[in-house]
Design a protein around this motif. Structure first.
Motif, PDB file in Angstrom:
ATOM      1  N   ILE A 328       0.869  -1.180   0.000  1.00 37.26           N
ATOM      2  CA  ILE A 328       0.000   0.000   0.000  1.00 37.26           C
ATOM      3  C   ILE A 328       0.905   1.230   0.000  1.00 37.26           C
ATOM      4  O   ILE A 328       1.784   1.371   0.858  1.00 37.26           O
ATOM      5  N   VAL A 329       0.684   2.096  -0.988  1.00 40.45           N
ATOM      6  CA  VAL A 329       1.517   3.287  -1.152  1.00 40.45           C
ATOM      7  C   VAL A 329       0.695   4.514  -0.823  1.00 40.45           C
ATOM      8  O   VAL A 329      -0.507   4.580  -1.110  1.00 40.45           O
ATOM      9  N   GLY A 330       1.344   5.503  -0.215  1.00 43.09           N
ATOM     10  CA  GLY A 330       0.659   6.665   0.338  1.00 43.09           C
ATOM     11  C   GLY A 330       0.331   7.761  -0.657  1.00 43.09           C
ATOM     12  O   GLY A 330       0.748   8.916  -0.480  1.00 43.09           O
ATOM     13  N   PHE A 331      -0.417   7.432  -1.687  1.00 37.35           N
ATOM     14  CA  PHE A 331      -1.033   8.443  -2.549  1.00 37.35           C
ATOM     15  C   PHE A 331      -2.322   7.855  -3.085  1.00 37.35           C
ATOM     16  O   PHE A 331      -2.559   6.649  -2.989  1.00 37.35           O
ATOM     17  N   GLY A 332      -3.174   8.702  -3.666  1.00 35.79           N
ATOM     18  CA  GLY A 332      -4.438   8.190  -4.168  1.00 35.79           C
ATOM     19  C   GLY A 332      -5.060   9.099  -5.191  1.00 35.79           C
ATOM     20  O   GLY A 332      -4.386   9.907  -5.843  1.00 35.79           O
ATOM     21  N   LYS A 333      -6.371   8.998  -5.324  1.00 33.46           N
ATOM     22  CA  LYS A 333      -7.107   9.746  -6.335  1.00 33.46           C
ATOM     23  C   LYS A 333      -7.048  11.251  -6.111  1.00 33.46           C
ATOM     24  O   LYS A 333      -7.325  12.025  -7.023  1.00 33.46           O
ATOM     25  N   ARG A 334      -6.712  11.666  -4.900  1.00 31.63           N
ATOM     26  CA  ARG A 334      -6.580  13.095  -4.629  1.00 31.63           C
ATOM     27  C   ARG A 334      -5.229  13.647  -5.062  1.00 31.63           C
ATOM     28  O   ARG A 334      -4.986  14.852  -4.962  1.00 31.63           O
ATOM     29  N   ASP A 335      -4.364  12.754  -5.563  1.00 31.38           N
ATOM     30  CA  ASP A 335      -2.997  13.164  -5.886  1.00 31.38           C
ATOM     31  C   ASP A 335      -2.614  12.951  -7.343  1.00 31.38           C
ATOM     32  O   ASP A 335      -1.686  13.612  -7.826  1.00 31.38           O
ATOM     33  N   ALA A 336      -3.256  12.032  -8.039  1.00 29.02           N
ATOM     34  CA  ALA A 336      -2.829  11.704  -9.394  1.00 29.02           C
ATOM     35  C   ALA A 336      -4.020  11.324 -10.256  1.00 29.02           C
ATOM     36  O   ALA A 336      -5.025  10.802  -9.763  1.00 29.02           O
ATOM     37  N   ALA A 337      -3.897  11.571 -11.550  1.00 29.63           N
ATOM     38  CA  ALA A 337      -4.933  11.164 -12.498  1.00 29.63           C
ATOM     39  C   ALA A 337      -5.057   9.648 -12.528  1.00 29.63           C
ATOM     40  O   ALA A 337      -4.074   8.923 -12.345  1.00 29.63           O
ATOM     41  N   PHE A 338      -6.269   9.179 -12.786  1.00 24.49           N
ATOM     42  CA  PHE A 338      -6.506   7.741 -12.912  1.00 24.49           C
ATOM     43  C   PHE A 338      -7.508   7.451 -14.017  1.00 24.49           C
ATOM     44  O   PHE A 338      -7.897   6.304 -14.233  1.00 24.49           O
ATOM     45  N   ASP A 339      -7.938   8.480 -14.743  1.00 29.92           N
ATOM     46  CA  ASP A 339      -8.943   8.313 -15.790  1.00 29.92           C
ATOM     47  C   ASP A 339      -8.376   7.665 -17.046  1.00 29.92           C
ATOM     48  O   ASP A 339      -9.117   7.073 -17.833  1.00 29.92           O
ATOM     49  N   ALA A 340      -7.059   7.801 -17.261  1.00 26.75           N
ATOM     50  CA  ALA A 340      -6.432   7.289 -18.482  1.00 26.75           C
ATOM     51  C   ALA A 340      -5.363   6.251 -18.158  1.00 26.75           C
ATOM     52  O   ALA A 340      -4.383   6.100 -18.883  1.00 26.75           O
ATOM     53  N   GLY A 341      -5.558   5.542 -17.074  1.00 28.01           N
ATOM     54  CA  GLY A 341      -4.578   4.552 -16.641  1.00 28.01           C
ATOM     55  C   GLY A 341      -3.964   4.936 -15.306  1.00 28.01           C
ATOM     56  O   GLY A 341      -3.791   6.119 -14.995  1.00 28.01           O
ATOM     57  N   TYR A 342      -3.648   3.941 -14.505  1.00 30.08           N
ATOM     58  CA  TYR A 342      -3.064   4.197 -13.187  1.00 30.08           C
ATOM     59  C   TYR A 342      -1.609   4.648 -13.319  1.00 30.08           C
ATOM     60  O   TYR A 342      -0.929   4.317 -14.308  1.00 30.08           O
ATOM     61  N   PRO A 343      -1.111   5.394 -12.334  1.00 27.90           N
ATOM     62  CA  PRO A 343       0.321   5.739 -12.325  1.00 27.90           C
ATOM     63  C   PRO A 343       1.189   4.485 -12.378  1.00 27.90           C
ATOM     64  O   PRO A 343       0.802   3.419 -11.878  1.00 27.90           O
ATOM     65  N   GLU A 344       2.364   4.636 -12.977  1.00 30.12           N
ATOM     66  CA  GLU A 344       3.263   3.502 -13.169  1.00 30.12           C
ATOM     67  C   GLU A 344       4.541   3.688 -12.361  1.00 30.12           C
ATOM     68  O   GLU A 344       5.198   4.723 -12.483  1.00 30.12           O
ATOM     69  N   PRO A 345       4.907   2.697 -11.514  1.00 28.71           N
ATOM     70  CA  PRO A 345       6.149   2.820 -10.746  1.00 28.71           C
ATOM     71  C   PRO A 345       7.344   2.916 -11.680  1.00 28.71           C
ATOM     72  O   PRO A 345       7.477   2.137 -12.625  1.00 28.71           O
ATOM     73  N   SER A 346       8.216   3.886 -11.389  1.00 27.55           N
ATOM     74  CA  SER A 346       9.321   4.163 -12.301  1.00 27.55           C
ATOM     75  C   SER A 346      10.676   4.215 -11.591  1.00 27.55           C
ATOM     76  O   SER A 346      11.682   3.810 -12.154  1.00 27.55           O
ATOM     77  N   ARG A 347      10.689   4.725 -10.353  1.00 25.29           N
ATOM     78  CA  ARG A 347      11.961   4.876  -9.638  1.00 25.29           C
ATOM     79  C   ARG A 347      11.772   4.456  -8.180  1.00 25.29           C
ATOM     80  O   ARG A 347      10.710   4.686  -7.593  1.00 25.29           O
ATOM     81  N   HIS A 348      12.830   3.868  -7.617  1.00 28.57           N
ATOM     82  CA  HIS A 348      12.750   3.318  -6.267  1.00 28.57           C
ATOM     83  C   HIS A 348      13.975   3.769  -5.480  1.00 28.57           C
ATOM     84  O   HIS A 348      15.107   3.665  -5.957  1.00 28.57           O
ATOM     85  N   PHE A 349      13.711   4.254  -4.265  1.00 32.51           N
ATOM     86  CA  PHE A 349      14.802   4.749  -3.427  1.00 32.51           C
ATOM     87  C   PHE A 349      14.507   4.375  -1.973  1.00 32.51           C
ATOM     88  O   PHE A 349      13.371   4.504  -1.497  1.00 32.51           O
ATOM     89  N   ARG A 350      15.536   3.895  -1.263  1.00 28.74           N
ATOM     90  CA  ARG A 350      15.385   3.518   0.146  1.00 28.74           C
ATOM     91  C   ARG A 350      16.211   4.458   1.000  1.00 28.74           C
ATOM     92  O   ARG A 350      17.452   4.335   1.072  1.00 28.74           O
ATOM     93  N   PRO A 351      15.582   5.380   1.704  1.00 28.52           N
ATOM     94  CA  PRO A 351      16.334   6.371   2.494  1.00 28.52           C
ATOM     95  C   PRO A 351      17.227   5.751   3.554  1.00 28.52           C
ATOM     96  O   PRO A 351      18.318   6.257   3.827  1.00 28.52           O
ATOM     97  N   SER A 352      16.794   4.651   4.148  1.00 25.41           N
ATOM     98  CA  SER A 352      17.589   4.049   5.219  1.00 25.41           C
ATOM     99  C   SER A 352      18.859   3.393   4.697  1.00 25.41           C
ATOM    100  O   SER A 352      19.791   3.133   5.451  1.00 25.41           O
ATOM    101  N   ARG A 353      18.911   3.159   3.392  1.00 25.36           N
ATOM    102  CA  ARG A 353      20.074   2.497   2.807  1.00 25.36           C
ATOM    103  C   ARG A 353      20.862   3.421   1.882  1.00 25.36           C
ATOM    104  O   ARG A 353      22.093   3.412   1.869  1.00 25.36           O
ATOM    105  N   ASP A 354      20.138   4.189   1.093  1.00 27.28           N
ATOM    106  CA  ASP A 354      20.760   5.040   0.076  1.00 27.28           C
ATOM    107  C   ASP A 354      20.646   6.496   0.489  1.00 27.28           C
ATOM    108  O   ASP A 354      19.555   6.964   0.802  1.00 27.28           O
ATOM    109  N   ARG A 355      21.743   7.205   0.497  1.00 25.59           N
ATOM    110  CA  ARG A 355      21.706   8.630   0.801  1.00 25.59           C
ATOM    111  C   ARG A 355      21.817   9.405  -0.494  1.00 25.59           C
ATOM    112  O   ARG A 355      22.492   8.992  -1.452  1.00 25.59           O
ATOM    113  N   ALA A 356      21.178  10.561  -0.538  1.00 27.14           N
ATOM    114  CA  ALA A 356      21.143  11.352  -1.761  1.00 27.14           C
ATOM    115  C   ALA A 356      22.540  11.708  -2.246  1.00 27.14           C
ATOM    116  O   ALA A 356      22.775  11.829  -3.441  1.00 27.14           O
ATOM    117  N   ALA A 357      23.457  11.879  -1.312  1.00 22.80           N
ATOM    118  CA  ALA A 357      24.814  12.266  -1.703  1.00 22.80           C
ATOM    119  C   ALA A 357      25.555  11.119  -2.381  1.00 22.80           C
ATOM    120  O   ALA A 357      26.545  11.325  -3.078  1.00 22.80           O
TER     121      ALA A 357
END
Length: 430
Positions: A328-357
């Motif tokens: 379960i991911v923390g976004f929904g119909k109040r955040d993204a369009a869904f009339d022309a297809g659901y959002p598609e996962p594209s990028r994955h990042f783990r803050p506890s493991r990967d730091r932005a730097a």
């Protein structure tokens, strides 16, 4: 047309998808001072994110395309309703901004836009008054559409009463389509009605919207009919503007419109104005398909190389993995369009493991089997295969289909650089 007088709004600290805003006033364009980085969790998720380099690429690509055809660009602002993006479009070379309502026009004017093509009918006293107030500025140029005698009469009477001149475009339509006159008899009646208000209404050109048609042959026939009408009216001296305008093109058929109208533009007979709007952010759904079709059929697009790039993503946290195969991911119909297809996962990042730097998000490939299969108001259901490397607290960036209905869910979006540093906050006016 360069815009220099943007009103300089400030960041609303209570908007969603933002980081901590100190008590001092921060201009939208000065967000870099706050040193937010999406990957460092400086921003509350979900957040709508625009990639600055991709936006810039898309702006230049479309401007080069219309320049090669010798036509003008008035991108449809309803997609983003973001004056800061309007400024980028105008500074890149756009002739004006297209809008759909009086409210949108007023918001664009407040943001510094001084030429608007309202690709819609202007109906209703308060809506007319809003435009009349803007027309008190001699630097503001405005056009709206007419397709009925009743509409013309209402405009003529109102703008006559407030002593303002209004430029109108005759809209042509198709059977079972949207607005626009359907036949020659109605067209003549509308033109005669405009002529009854010579001191108030100025016929400036012809407008069409071809996006409701599905077949290329139908589109080309409609465009040629519109060009013939524009030529006939020019020959008859019916236009008050020289050269007159001929405007069409949404985001699906703009290449065909450019092909059909370019000769008239190059001959100086008419100013051709194209109105695609979704190119600024593009998407991975309906408009990627449309753009792929354009790249297949249009020689200029092929010659230019490259393509429009999806520049808008929604970032959210994984907030629960309640059973195998489902997150379960923390976004929904109040955040993204869904009339022309659901959002598609594209990028994955783990803050506890990967730091932005040290690391950037990894790309999520379709063959990994991550797929959104349902959305509620604030939750998205993500299918994941057994053994997927996914944990609560992970961040996922989702591509979207249909940017118009994603932008309108956000009062403020984040512009980020390739390192995910926030460089600007983009404000919308829906």
């Amino acid at each position: 047309m360069k815009v220099t007088n943007y009103h300089g709004a400030t960041i609303d600290p209570y908007g969603k998808g933002l980081g901590n805003v100190p008590g001092t006033t921060i201009q939208l364009a000065d967000a870099a001072r706050l040193e937010w980085n999406l990957l460092d969790e400086d921003v509350s998720l979900p957040a709508a994110v625009l990639y600055a380099d991709r936006v810039e690429h898309n702006l230049k690509w479309m401007q080069e395309f219309v320049t090669r055809y010798g036509v003008k660009l008035a991108p449809h602002g309803k997609t983003t309703m973001a004056p800061q993006l309007f400024r980028r479009q105008l500074d890149t070379g756009a002739w004006g901004i297209t809008l759909a309502t009086a409210h949108q026009t007023r918001a664009a004017y407040r943001g510094g836009v001084r030429r608007v093509l309202m690709a819609n009918q202007l109906v209703g006293r308060r809506n007319m008054m809003m435009i009349a107030e803007l027309l008190s500025d001699p630097e503001f140029e405005f056009f709206c559409l007419v397709d009925s005698v009743d509409g013309v009469e209402q405009l003529g009477q109102f703008f006559g009463s407030v002593r303002r001149k209004l430029q109108v475009l005759l809209e042509l339509g198709v059977p079972r389509g949207r607005t626009g006159v359907r036949d020659a008899q109605t067209r003549r009646a509308v033109l005669d009605a405009i002529a009854r208000y010579p001191d108030t209404l100025q016929l400036a050109g012809v407008e069409i919207y071809e996006g409701i048609l599905k077949e290329e042959s139908e589109v080309r026939t409609f465009l040629r009919d519109a060009l013939n009408v524009a030529d006939e009216l020019t020959a008859a001296g019916r236009f008050a503007r020289t050269p007159a305008l001929l405007s069409g093109a949404g985001s699906a058929w703009y290449d065909v419109v450019a092909e059909e109208f370019a000769a008239a533009a190059r001959a100086g007979r008419i100013d051709v104005v194209l109105r695609p709007g979704c190119y600024v952010s593009h998407d991975v759904g309906v408009y990627r398909k449309a753009q792929n079709d354009i790249l297949t059929r249009n020689p200029v697009a092929k010659e230019m190389g490259g393509a429009l790039l999806p520049a808008l993503q929604l970032w959210a946290y994984v907030q629960s993995i309640p059973e195998p195969g489902r997150a379960i991911v923390g976004f929904g119909k109040r955040d993204a369009a869904f009339d022309a297809g659901y959002p598609e996962p594209s990028r994955h990042f783990r803050p506890s493991r990967d730091r932005a730097a040290d690391a950037l998000p990894r790309e999520v490939k379709p063959e990994e089997g991550w797929e959104v299969f349902g959305m509620m108001d604030q939750h998205a259901y993500l299918q994941i295969p057994a053994g997927a490397d996914l944990k609560v607290g992970d961040m996922i960036g989702f591509d979207i289909s249909h940017p118009c209905l994603t932008f309108d869910k956000w009062r403020q979006l984040l512009m980020v650089d390739p390192s995910y540093r926030v460089t600007e906050v983009i404000e919308t006016y829906f």
